[in-house]
Enzyme design. Sequence first.
Site, PDB file in Angstrom:
ATOM      1  N   SER A   1       0.831  -1.199   0.000  1.00  0.00           N
ATOM      2  CA  SER A   1       0.000   0.000   0.000  1.00  0.00           C
ATOM      3  C   SER A   1       0.874   1.261   0.000  1.00  0.00           C
ATOM      4  O   SER A   1       1.627   1.489  -0.938  1.00  0.00           O
ATOM      5  CB  SER A   1      -0.948  -0.036   1.202  1.00  0.00           C
ATOM      6  OG  SER A   1      -1.988   0.880   1.056  1.00  0.00           O
TER       7      SER A   1
ATOM      8  N   HIS B   1      -7.582  -6.038   0.880  1.00  0.00           N
ATOM      9  CA  HIS B   1      -6.391  -5.184   0.822  1.00  0.00           C
ATOM     10  C   HIS B   1      -5.229  -5.690   1.668  1.00  0.00           C
ATOM     11  O   HIS B   1      -4.065  -5.526   1.292  1.00  0.00           O
ATOM     12  CB  HIS B   1      -6.761  -3.766   1.274  1.00  0.00           C
ATOM     13  CG  HIS B   1      -5.660  -2.763   1.156  1.00  0.00           C
ATOM     14  ND1 HIS B   1      -5.094  -2.406  -0.053  1.00  0.00           N
ATOM     15  CD2 HIS B   1      -4.981  -2.036   2.098  1.00  0.00           C
ATOM     16  CE1 HIS B   1      -4.152  -1.499   0.137  1.00  0.00           C
ATOM     17  NE2 HIS B   1      -4.053  -1.265   1.440  1.00  0.00           N
TER      18      HIS B   1
ATOM     19  N   ASP C   1      -9.814  -5.879  -3.802  1.00  0.00           N
ATOM     20  CA  ASP C   1      -9.215  -4.800  -3.002  1.00  0.00           C
ATOM     21  C   ASP C   1     -10.036  -3.531  -3.217  1.00  0.00           C
ATOM     22  O   ASP C   1     -10.066  -2.986  -4.315  1.00  0.00           O
ATOM     23  CB  ASP C   1      -7.758  -4.572  -3.432  1.00  0.00           C
ATOM     24  CG  ASP C   1      -7.014  -3.635  -2.484  1.00  0.00           C
ATOM     25  OD1 ASP C   1      -7.662  -2.783  -1.859  1.00  0.00           O
ATOM     26  OD2 ASP C   1      -5.782  -3.760  -2.390  1.00  0.00           O
TER      27      ASP C   1
END
Length: 362
Positions: A217, A340, A304
């Site tokens: 991320s 995620h 995600d």
Amino acid sequence: MDAQDCQAAATLEPPGPPAHGCVAAWWDMVDRNLRSFPHSCSTLGRKIAALYDSFTSKSLKEHVFPPLIDMLIYFNFFKAPFLVDLKKPELKIPHTVNFYLRVEPGVMLGIWHTVPSCREEEAKGKDRCWYEAALRDGNPIVVYLHGSAEHRAASHRLKLVKVLSDGGFHVLSVDYRGFGDSTGKPTEEGLTTDAIRVYEWTKARSGITPVCLWGHSLGTGVATNAAKVLEEKGCPVDAIVLEAPFTNMWVASINYPLLKIYRNIPGFLRTFMDAMRKDKIVFPNDENVKFLSSPLLILHGEDDRTVPLEYGKKLYEIAHNAYRNKERVKMVIFPPGFQHNLLCKSPTLLITVRDFLSKQWS
């Protein structure tokens, strides 16, 4: 006035001039102090005026938005899980040692080093020196650069570390400046410096063992920023893994779920973008990959919702077009169910990573 009254009065009245012929010197000192008082008031007044001018020269949004942007991008104030003693990683994950690395004055990073599970028995009771020497044992090394919020003891991060450790990897879990118990304040430049220093520290101790930068991320932006700097220095990283990457932070932030509710407020997006430019927050993965030559593996979950799959696909397309050696770039899309943060639960994750890296490092 009795003796008690005299003692009380002595505490309220200024002391009298000293004896033994020093009266003139005493009055001179009093005179200097009295003369300096207006100057001190004037200096204080100028400082207050300067602070006032500094504050009023900016609009309210200029005062509010930059700190708000930092809070939303880094979320480092949310130090969950709480009540965790980061100095004692063995309470959360075995064969792991905690240490601190000074990357620049005033910035000390907290890092957990987890050795491969195959060395668990050897690691029992060993100190940091043993762990540091173990970096030369030939098992590949991952420098893990996490996403926003929480710290190196977050449950989903520990799950990934365990998967990698069980797969034969050393893992250095880094808390950037301002995260966990690391000192300093997070900025894009600062986080990039942190990643570079940890990578260089690791390479200096790994011998011929390869070292991989793994970003998740927000950490994908940190990883490609660091990789680009190292590439420009003539020291390309041994490999890069980007888990749930975005193209750049501007695009990612506009579509961030927490901010979508504000998008319809007149002028919000423009103000938001202006604040990001002012704070120099970009994390340009889409530009960085154009300058890299390191083996690059992109991992993304189909479901995600925090960083949609389309961003990962777009980044892969940019990288694949830019790389001269197309075999050095690969993307793997994972089926729904991992969202995620939980690609670590996929039974194919470790196989995917080891297969890619073994081909690149053979």
